[in-house]
Design a protein around this motif. Structure first.
Motif, PDB file in Angstrom:
ATOM      1  N   LEU A   1       0.830  -1.206   0.000  1.00 44.70           N
ATOM      2  CA  LEU A   1       0.000   0.000   0.000  1.00 44.70           C
ATOM      3  C   LEU A   1       0.864   1.256   0.000  1.00 44.70           C
ATOM      4  CD1 LEU A   1      -2.955   0.812  -0.006  1.00 44.70           C
ATOM      5  CD2 LEU A   1      -2.902   0.874   2.487  1.00 44.70           C
ATOM      6  N   SER A   2       1.985   1.211   0.715  1.00 42.40           N
ATOM      7  CA  SER A   2       2.872   2.382   0.736  1.00 42.40           C
ATOM      8  C   SER A   2       3.516   2.603  -0.632  1.00 42.40           C
ATOM      9  CB  SER A   2       3.949   2.215   1.809  1.00 42.40           C
ATOM     10  OG  SER A   2       4.815   1.138   1.519  1.00 42.40           O
ATOM     11  N   ILE A   3       3.824   1.518  -1.324  1.00 43.46           N
ATOM     12  CA  ILE A   3       4.383   1.645  -2.676  1.00 43.46           C
ATOM     13  C   ILE A   3       3.362   2.252  -3.625  1.00 43.46           C
ATOM     14  CG2 ILE A   3       5.207   0.346  -4.683  1.00 43.46           C
ATOM     15  CD1 ILE A   3       6.585  -1.561  -2.777  1.00 43.46           C
ATOM     16  N   THR A   4       2.101   1.830  -3.490  1.00 48.87           N
ATOM     17  CA  THR A   4       1.060   2.356  -4.392  1.00 48.87           C
ATOM     18  C   THR A   4       0.827   3.844  -4.192  1.00 48.87           C
ATOM     19  OG1 THR A   4      -0.768   1.859  -2.854  1.00 48.87           O
ATOM     20  CG2 THR A   4      -0.133   0.124  -4.393  1.00 48.87           C
ATOM     21  N   THR A   5       1.147   4.369  -3.005  1.00 47.97           N
ATOM     22  CA  THR A   5       0.962   5.802  -2.764  1.00 47.97           C
ATOM     23  C   THR A   5       2.216   6.611  -3.091  1.00 47.97           C
ATOM     24  OG1 THR A   5       1.526   5.460  -0.422  1.00 47.97           O
ATOM     25  CG2 THR A   5      -0.800   5.461  -1.002  1.00 47.97           C
ATOM     26  N   ALA A   6       3.406   6.012  -2.950  1.00 49.92           N
ATOM     27  CA  ALA A   6       4.649   6.758  -3.144  1.00 49.92           C
ATOM     28  C   ALA A   6       5.191   6.684  -4.561  1.00 49.92           C
ATOM     29  CB  ALA A   6       5.719   6.252  -2.166  1.00 49.92           C
ATOM     30  N   LEU A   7       4.964   5.555  -5.246  1.00 54.17           N
ATOM     31  CA  LEU A   7       5.595   5.347  -6.547  1.00 54.17           C
ATOM     32  C   LEU A   7       4.940   6.107  -7.699  1.00 54.17           C
ATOM     33  CD1 LEU A   7       8.104   3.825  -7.389  1.00 54.17           C
ATOM     34  CD2 LEU A   7       6.685   1.860  -7.997  1.00 54.17           C
ATOM     35  N   PRO A   8       3.591   6.126  -7.828  1.00 57.03           N
ATOM     36  CA  PRO A   8       2.987   6.855  -8.954  1.00 57.03           C
ATOM     37  C   PRO A   8       3.409   8.307  -9.091  1.00 57.03           C
ATOM     38  CG  PRO A   8       1.351   5.449  -7.932  1.00 57.03           C
ATOM     39  CD  PRO A   8       2.575   5.388  -7.060  1.00 57.03           C
ATOM     40  N   PRO A   9       3.535   9.095  -7.999  1.00 58.26           N
ATOM     41  CA  PRO A   9       3.986  10.482  -8.168  1.00 58.26           C
ATOM     42  C   PRO A   9       5.376  10.608  -8.779  1.00 58.26           C
ATOM     43  CG  PRO A   9       2.942  10.224  -6.037  1.00 58.26           C
ATOM     44  CD  PRO A   9       3.075   8.847  -6.610  1.00 58.26           C
ATOM     45  N   MET A  10       6.215   9.572  -8.633  1.00 61.24           N
ATOM     46  CA  MET A  10       7.524   9.609  -9.281  1.00 61.24           C
ATOM     47  C   MET A  10       7.428   9.189 -10.744  1.00 61.24           C
ATOM     48  SD  MET A  10      10.998   7.383  -8.553  1.00 61.24           S
ATOM     49  CE  MET A  10      10.359   5.974  -9.482  1.00 61.24           C
ATOM     50  N   LEU A  11       6.596   8.178 -11.029  1.00 59.42           N
ATOM     51  CA  LEU A  11       6.530   7.624 -12.381  1.00 59.42           C
ATOM     52  C   LEU A  11       5.689   8.476 -13.329  1.00 59.42           C
ATOM     53  CD1 LEU A  11       6.117   3.815 -11.582  1.00 59.42           C
ATOM     54  CD2 LEU A  11       8.190   5.022 -12.263  1.00 59.42           C
ATOM     55  N   ASN A  12       4.667   9.142 -12.810  1.00 58.06           N
ATOM     56  CA  ASN A  12       3.770   9.915 -13.676  1.00 58.06           C
ATOM     57  C   ASN A  12       4.502  10.933 -14.553  1.00 58.06           C
ATOM     58  OD1 ASN A  12       1.607   8.509 -12.680  1.00 58.06           O
ATOM     59  ND2 ASN A  12       0.886  10.129 -11.338  1.00 58.06           N
ATOM     60  N   PRO A  13       5.334  11.807 -13.984  1.00 57.87           N
ATOM     61  CA  PRO A  13       6.018  12.791 -14.844  1.00 57.87           C
ATOM     62  C   PRO A  13       7.009  12.143 -15.801  1.00 57.87           C
ATOM     63  CG  PRO A  13       6.862  12.895 -12.610  1.00 57.87           C
ATOM     64  CD  PRO A  13       5.653  12.022 -12.562  1.00 57.87           C
ATOM     65  N   ILE A  14       7.671  11.064 -15.374  1.00 58.13           N
ATOM     66  CA  ILE A  14       8.629  10.382 -16.244  1.00 58.13           C
ATOM     67  C   ILE A  14       7.915   9.807 -17.460  1.00 58.13           C
ATOM     68  CG2 ILE A  14      10.241   8.441 -16.409  1.00 58.13           C
ATOM     69  CD1 ILE A  14      10.870   8.879 -13.436  1.00 58.13           C
ATOM     70  N   ILE A  15       6.764   9.190 -17.240  1.00 61.52           N
ATOM     71  CA  ILE A  15       5.993   8.615 -18.338  1.00 61.52           C
ATOM     72  C   ILE A  15       5.525   9.702 -19.300  1.00 61.52           C
ATOM     73  CG2 ILE A  15       3.788   7.497 -18.890  1.00 61.52           C
ATOM     74  CD1 ILE A  15       4.234   5.774 -16.418  1.00 61.52           C
ATOM     75  N   TYR A  16       5.041  10.813 -18.745  1.00 67.41           N
ATOM     76  CA  TYR A  16       4.557  11.882 -19.616  1.00 67.41           C
ATOM     77  C   TYR A  16       5.685  12.495 -20.433  1.00 67.41           C
ATOM     78  CZ  TYR A  16      -0.288  13.174 -19.936  1.00 67.41           C
ATOM     79  OH  TYR A  16      -1.603  13.224 -20.308  1.00 67.41           O
ATOM     80  N   VAL A  17       6.873  12.601 -19.828  1.00 67.86           N
ATOM     81  CA  VAL A  17       8.013  13.131 -20.573  1.00 67.86           C
ATOM     82  C   VAL A  17       8.410  12.179 -21.693  1.00 67.86           C
ATOM     83  CG1 VAL A  17      10.480  13.659 -20.421  1.00 67.86           C
ATOM     84  CG2 VAL A  17       8.909  14.553 -18.703  1.00 67.86           C
ATOM     85  N   LEU A  18       8.416  10.878 -21.411  1.00 66.82           N
ATOM     86  CA  LEU A  18       8.839   9.892 -22.401  1.00 66.82           C
ATOM     87  C   LEU A  18       7.821   9.710 -23.520  1.00 66.82           C
ATOM     88  CD1 LEU A  18      10.367   7.091 -20.108  1.00 66.82           C
ATOM     89  CD2 LEU A  18      11.597   8.769 -21.495  1.00 66.82           C
ATOM     90  N   GLN A  19       6.535   9.876 -23.209  1.00 64.58           N
ATOM     91  CA  GLN A  19       5.502   9.567 -24.187  1.00 64.58           C
ATOM     92  C   GLN A  19       4.805  10.800 -24.761  1.00 64.58           C
ATOM     93  OE1 GLN A  19       2.768   6.581 -22.833  1.00 64.58           O
ATOM     94  NE2 GLN A  19       4.368   5.112 -22.367  1.00 64.58           N
ATOM     95  N   THR A  20       5.218  11.979 -24.373  1.00 65.42           N
ATOM     96  CA  THR A  20       4.615  13.202 -24.896  1.00 65.42           C
ATOM     97  C   THR A  20       5.681  14.039 -25.578  1.00 65.42           C
ATOM     98  OG1 THR A  20       3.056  13.155 -23.040  1.00 65.42           O
ATOM     99  CG2 THR A  20       3.166  15.169 -24.344  1.00 65.42           C
ATOM    100  N   GLN A  21       5.585  14.140 -26.888  1.00 64.20           N
ATOM    101  CA  GLN A  21       6.611  14.814 -27.667  1.00 64.20           C
ATOM    102  C   GLN A  21       6.708  16.288 -27.317  1.00 64.20           C
ATOM    103  OE1 GLN A  21       8.662  13.131 -29.618  1.00 64.20           O
ATOM    104  NE2 GLN A  21       9.845  14.973 -30.127  1.00 64.20           N
TER     105      GLN A  21
END
Length: 320
Positions: free
Chosen positions: A281-301
């Motif tokens: 549960l702690s991973i589900t709350t802490a990890l998305p805020p780190m991954l969200n911007p990385i994904i948007y940078v990688l997948q948004t030209q």
């Protein structure tokens, strides 16, 4: 909270402890490695979300309704992890498990507000994708800056009100036995179950919150993608379908990262070891805020190009 109590009833005395004890990670083997992981996650979250917000703020080409929602998501991610991770590290890494009654309620309020806003922000982004793909001719008319600002503002007001109600109901409980919260933060469910008086209103509120903040947003997002798939099925060529669907990959990744882990924990949480549940549960709350911007940078030209320009400008100034 005193105003909340006076509105519900006068001359009622509730037994409130001086402090609670957060015990979630205590006794878990090799937990220090996980604390190091949380430090890494928090630092990356701050850097990545700040970079995304800076790119959107400084690049006038990104000041579109869609990127208003992206900016808000980055802000929510940054604030959410800032509210959660440093306090968790202070509690467990620096051995400060005691947290005062009022501080615990404040901790709970901010954590739930930001976690809830993550889910509702994904709803705003799914609306943007539906309008862009299913109703492209009406997109400019329907998805305006004013509309997106209003939608996100209404989400903020809604979340603050419902979480404030849930927090206020906790002040109507008496804690006359245990004050040990078996979680990694001031968890709403763990707290009201410690009460020695009737906690039915808090229990009902918890289920309402679960529906409004988790299941309803997830249902809306899934329904939006059913509409998108139906619209794309009418597109003439496979290439056009793939091109249109590619614009959704970033948002779909965010949805999967946020909803899949937390849904898994809520469905199977009772059959896994309590320590594993707390870590998951702690991973589900802490990890998305780190991954969200990385994904948007990688997948948004557009964001990639904006960040390149931003860093190139700084490099050129530094070389002068």
């Amino acid at each position: 909270m005193d105003l909340f109590n006076s509105a519900l009833g006068k001359n009622i005395t509730f037994l409130r402890p001086a402090f609670f004890i957060i015990s979630g990670f205590i006794g878990i083997p090799n937990i220090n490695y996980y604390y190091a992981f949380l430090v890494f996650v928090y630092i990356m979250s701050v850097l990545a979300n700040t970079a995304v917000m800076a790119a959107i703020y400084l690049d006038h080409n990104l000041r579109t309704p869609k990127y208003i929602a992206v900016f808000n998501l980055a802000l929510v991610d940054l604030l959410g992890n800032s509210a959660m991770v440093p306090k968790v590290l202070d509690i467990f890494l620096f051995n400060h498990p005691h947290i005062s009654y009022n501080d615990c309620l404040t901790f709970l309020f901010f954590c739930y507000v930001f976690l809830s806003m993550q889910a509702l922000n994904l709803v705003a982004l799914s609306y943007d994708r539906v309008m862009a793909i299913v109703y492209p001719l009406h997109y400019q008319l329907k998805v305006t800056h004013r509309f997106m600002f209003s939608l996100i503002a209404s989400f903020w007001v809604f979340v603050i009100i419902v979480v404030l109600i849930a927090t206020g109901l906790l002040t109507r409980l008496s804690f006359c036995e245990s004050v040990v919260i078996k979680s990694y933060f001031c968890d709403h469910g763990q707290m009201y179950r410690l009460a020695c008086n009737d906690y039915t209103p808090s229990d009902i509120t918890a289920w309402i919150l679960l529906v409004l903040i988790l299941w309803l947003p997830l249902s809306i997002v899934l329904l939006s993608y059913l509409c998108i798939c139906y619209a794309l099925a009418k597109v003439a060529t496979v290439r056009e379908r793939m091109k249109a669907f590619k614009t959704c990959t970033g948002h779909l990744s965010l949805v999967a990262i946020y909803f899949l882990p937390i849904t898994f924990v809520y469905i199977f949480g009772n059959v896994i070891h309590p320590n594993a549940r707390i870590i998951s549960l702690s991973i589900t709350t802490a990890l998305p805020p780190m991954l969200n911007p990385i994904i948007y940078v990688l997948q948004t030209q557009e964001i990639k190009e904006s960040l390149k320009k931003l860093f190139q400008t700084r490099d050129s100034k530094g070389n002068l």
